[in-house]
Design an enzyme around this catalytic site. Structure first.
Site, PDB file in Angstrom:
ATOM      1  N   PHE A 149       1.292   4.984   0.923  1.00  0.00           N
ATOM      2  CA  PHE A 149       0.743   6.018   1.802  1.00  0.00           C
ATOM      3  C   PHE A 149       1.370   7.354   1.424  1.00  0.00           C
ATOM      4  O   PHE A 149       2.524   7.387   0.990  1.00  0.00           O
ATOM      5  CB  PHE A 149       1.102   5.728   3.260  1.00  0.00           C
ATOM      6  CG  PHE A 149       0.351   4.571   3.849  1.00  0.00           C
ATOM      7  CD1 PHE A 149      -0.796   4.766   4.585  1.00  0.00           C
ATOM      8  CD2 PHE A 149       0.790   3.264   3.648  1.00  0.00           C
ATOM      9  CE1 PHE A 149      -1.499   3.696   5.126  1.00  0.00           C
ATOM     10  CE2 PHE A 149       0.105   2.186   4.177  1.00  0.00           C
ATOM     11  CZ  PHE A 149      -1.042   2.402   4.920  1.00  0.00           C
ATOM     12  N   THR A 166       0.858  -1.181   0.000  1.00  0.00           N
ATOM     13  CA  THR A 166       0.000   0.000   0.000  1.00  0.00           C
ATOM     14  C   THR A 166       0.891   1.226   0.000  1.00  0.00           C
ATOM     15  O   THR A 166       1.888   1.281   0.716  1.00  0.00           O
ATOM     16  CB  THR A 166      -0.955   0.008   1.209  1.00  0.00           C
ATOM     17  OG1 THR A 166      -1.847  -1.086   1.057  1.00  0.00           O
ATOM     18  CG2 THR A 166      -1.771   1.290   1.276  1.00  0.00           C
TER      19      THR A 166
END
Ligand code: PEP
Ligand code: MN
Length: 661
Positions: free
Chosen positions: A555, A553
């Site tokens: 960020f 992921t």
């Protein structure tokens, strides 16, 4: 055996505990350990643990099965994080936790110029601490023995000039006292690992210590040496595997890679690796270094010399600066695979200074991320994230800002933006994209609603899911599983093997874990990060259950814009931004998107992302999200942005930042 005392125990009660142990045949010593006051009891005494644990002022009794107690994981389950070189004006460098810490420098300090030059170049490549020997324990008495105290003066100057704490070898108890104020960390060399008088003296000085493993020491002997240091008073011991002597003579020593996971299980102390002394051959240092990181080492110490062929000691194993630079890039790319992030050199200036220059006065914050600067209300320098303790966003936050960064947990993404805007947090961390599931559209939409919020950094986190349950649960007792719908989607193959489980969606993965901790249910499990299990004292039933291990992921770190720019927290590094994020729509006419892409293409600007997204409330109209790699020449990029503004309808510049690998 360790007796942990309650906070605020009376002198009388403490004395009673000592007498109790002494009368039962133990020798006792009192000391502090982490935040705890403890009494260590050793010897062949016999005691009723239950009776001891209910004495007034006794918090708990840790009866270790190991001969080393303070170093044992049984005494302290949490990983110890050692801070080196912290002072009123310096944050210090952390070793342990979720970061990879790289120490680099020459084998020996040879001259003022040599250590200055080496320090600057290893710092440039991202090393955060400087090594170098001034007292060299050479195998031959005729080899260069080091510059002694003069060498330490040079190294101190080089460390200060480059904002790097220093580590150097100490060879005698008398020298330890003399060296103390010139260095930030003592190194106990391999040959001295079992020099117990030296260990006792160095341990008593309270400075962090890097303890090398002796060339023929077993892991237990090594940990017992660490025990000497801890028992003498220091709390900050870092273990260093540097190769052991085996029948193989091709390499200088044999790097004991398996010692890394073994020590991590046996001890809470961080373990780093010295591949230079382990292999002794320059060309073999990088593969050994990467293997060490892959095996879970918290960092590396490496010999680097500006001209290795002229080095006065260990030239054949010293890396050329270019080799070190390449290795650092490889370490940076490898780190997320093992769930870590390479700690790079912090910016030389301070976040507070940056804030002052941009003139932002946040409400209720001191605007500082420096250690020890937290205001009395505990709200200073907080970083906002959405979710509970142990959430993936919290892990990303700790990677970017340090494990001790003050945090503000809020309930959803808009609350992160609000907190940054109103100054209750000085920065925030939000996910924008998952490598399997795609963009987190909610956050892209929020950037449009909050024009004063800018992206100042990014980082990629490997998403590793675990099945987490109550201490008493086992996999056969589970019939309900909770997680965020993304968690279910990413673990589909694992869940398909348990068709009888009922899936209960939650707001986020950490909330699923929190609900189990709250209810104490043994039939319910959660899919979340291992960190969430640790945060709520729950058990990991299965780890790595995601279908695709290449699950990351991305960020972004957000900050409030002041005028043209938003302040960048120092821990994000000093490198020039090389990436920008833009959002725009285009006029409803043939070729309008093509015109924009042509502007980028003609200037040789690389797109790293292009995605369209429906505009809220305007059916069949779209915004384009574009990430671009900024060219070296900033003026060229400014021109491109100006041209795009003319050709697009609704142009938003989300920020420039350093791309994460
Ligand atoms: C050193 O680090 O310079 C050194 C001498 O290492 P070791 O004690 O591991 O041989
Ligand atoms: Mn050396």
């Amino acid at each position: 055996m360790i007796v942990v005392l309650s906070k605020g125990i009376s002198t009388h009660d403490k004395e009673m505990v000592r007498i109790y142990l002494h009368d039962r045949g133990f020798s006792v010593r009192e000391q502090s350990f982490g935040d705890d006051a403890i009494i260590g009891a050793s010897g062949k005494g016999v005691v009723d643990i239950h009776e001891l644990s209910i004495l007034p002022g006794v918090e708990r009794v840790a009866a270790t099965s190991k001969p080393y107690e303070l170093a044992s994981r049984e005494t302290r389950s949490e990983d110890t994080i050692v801070t080196v070189g912290a002072s009123a004006s310096q944050m210090g460098v952390k070793i342990g936790g979720s970061r990879i810490t790289v120490i680099a420098g020459p084998c020996a300090v040879e001259s003022r110029e040599q250590i200055m030059e080496t320090a600057a170049l290893v710092r440039e490549s991202g090393a955060v601490m400087l090594r170098g020997g001034a007292y060299k324990p050479r195998t031959s008495p005729y080899s260069f023995q080091g510059l002694g105290m003069q060498g330490l003066e040079y190294m101190k100057a080089a460390g200060e000039a480059n904002g790097m704490p220093t580590v150097t070898e100490v060879v005698s108890p008398d020298l330890a006292v003399q060296m103390k104020d010139l260095i930030d960390m003592f190194q106990i060399g391999a040959r001295n690992m079992q020099n117990y008088e030296l260990l006792k003296k160095v341990g008593s000085l309270g400075k962090p210590v890097l303890l090398k493993r002796g060339p023929s020491a077993t892991i237990e002997e090594w940990l017992l040496s660490a025990e000497y240091l801890l028992a003498s008073g220091t709390k900050d011991v870092v273990l260093c595997e540097r190769g052991i002597r085996t029948f193989e003579t091709y390499t200088r020593n044999t790097l004991d890679i398996s010692a890394i996971p073994v020590v991590k299980e046996l001890s809470h102390l961080p373990v780093i690796v010295d591949p230079s002394h382990a292999v002794g051959i320059r060309a073999k240092v990088a593969p050994a270094a990467l293997a060490a990181i892959a095996a879970g080492a918290a960092g590396l110490t490496l010999e680097v010399h500006p001209r290795p062929d002229e080095a006065l000691s260990d030239g054949p194993q010293s890396l050329y600066p270019e080799q070190f630079e390449k290795l650092m890039r490889d370490i940076e790319a490898l780190s997320p695979v093992v769930g870590k992030e390479l700690l790079r050199t912090p910016r030389p200036h301070h976040w507070t200074a940056d804030r002052a220059r941009t003139g932002q006065a946040g409400q209720g914050d001191g605007g500082s991320l420096e250690a020890g600067s937290e205001a009395a209300d505990g709200k200073a320098g907080r970083i906002a994230f959405s979710g509970e303790r142990g959430a993936f966003a919290e892990q990303a936050l700790m990677r970017a800002f340090g494990d001790d960064a003050p945090r503000l947990a809020v309930s959803d993404f808009p609350a992160v933006f609000d907190a940054v805007l109103d100054g209750s947090a000085i920065a925030g961390v939000v996910p924008v994209e998952n490598s399997l599931a795609g963009s987190v559209h909610e956050n892209y939409d929020l950037f449009l609603r909050y024009p004063d919020i800018s992206i100042v950094g990014e980082l990629k986190l490997r998403v590793r899911h675990c099945l987490i349950a109550h201490e008493r649960a086992d996999i056969d007792s589970i019939n309900i599983v909770r997680s965020h719908p993304q968690g279910f989607a990413q673990c589909r193959e694992f869940l398909n093997r348990h068709p009888d489980w009922t899936l209960e969606p939650c707001n986020n993965t950490a909330a699923a874990v929190a609900s189990i901790a709250r209810e104490g249910a043994v039939k319910v499990a959660a899919i979340a990060a291992e960190a969430a299990a640790r945060a709520f004292n729950l058990k990991v039933l299965r780890e790595g259950i995601e279908t695709n291990p290449l699950n990351y992921t991305r960020f972004v770190i957000i900050s409030r814009r002041i005028g043209e720019r938003a302040p960048v927290p120092p821990s994000l590094g000093s490198d020039k931004p090389n990436k920008a994020s833009l959002v725009f729509s285009v006029p409803d006419e043939p070729g309008s998107l093509f015109v924009c892409l042509k502007i980028l293409s003609e200037r040789g600007i690389n797109l790293s992302k292009l995605e369209s997204r429906p505009i809220q409330g305007q059916p069949w109209e779209y915004m384009f999200y574009v990430d671009v790699i900024i060219p070296q020449t900033e003026e060229l990029f400014e021109q491109v942005v100006d041209e795009l503004k003319v050709k697009t309808k609704d142009f938003h510049f989300l920020g420039t930042y350093r791309a994460s690998l």
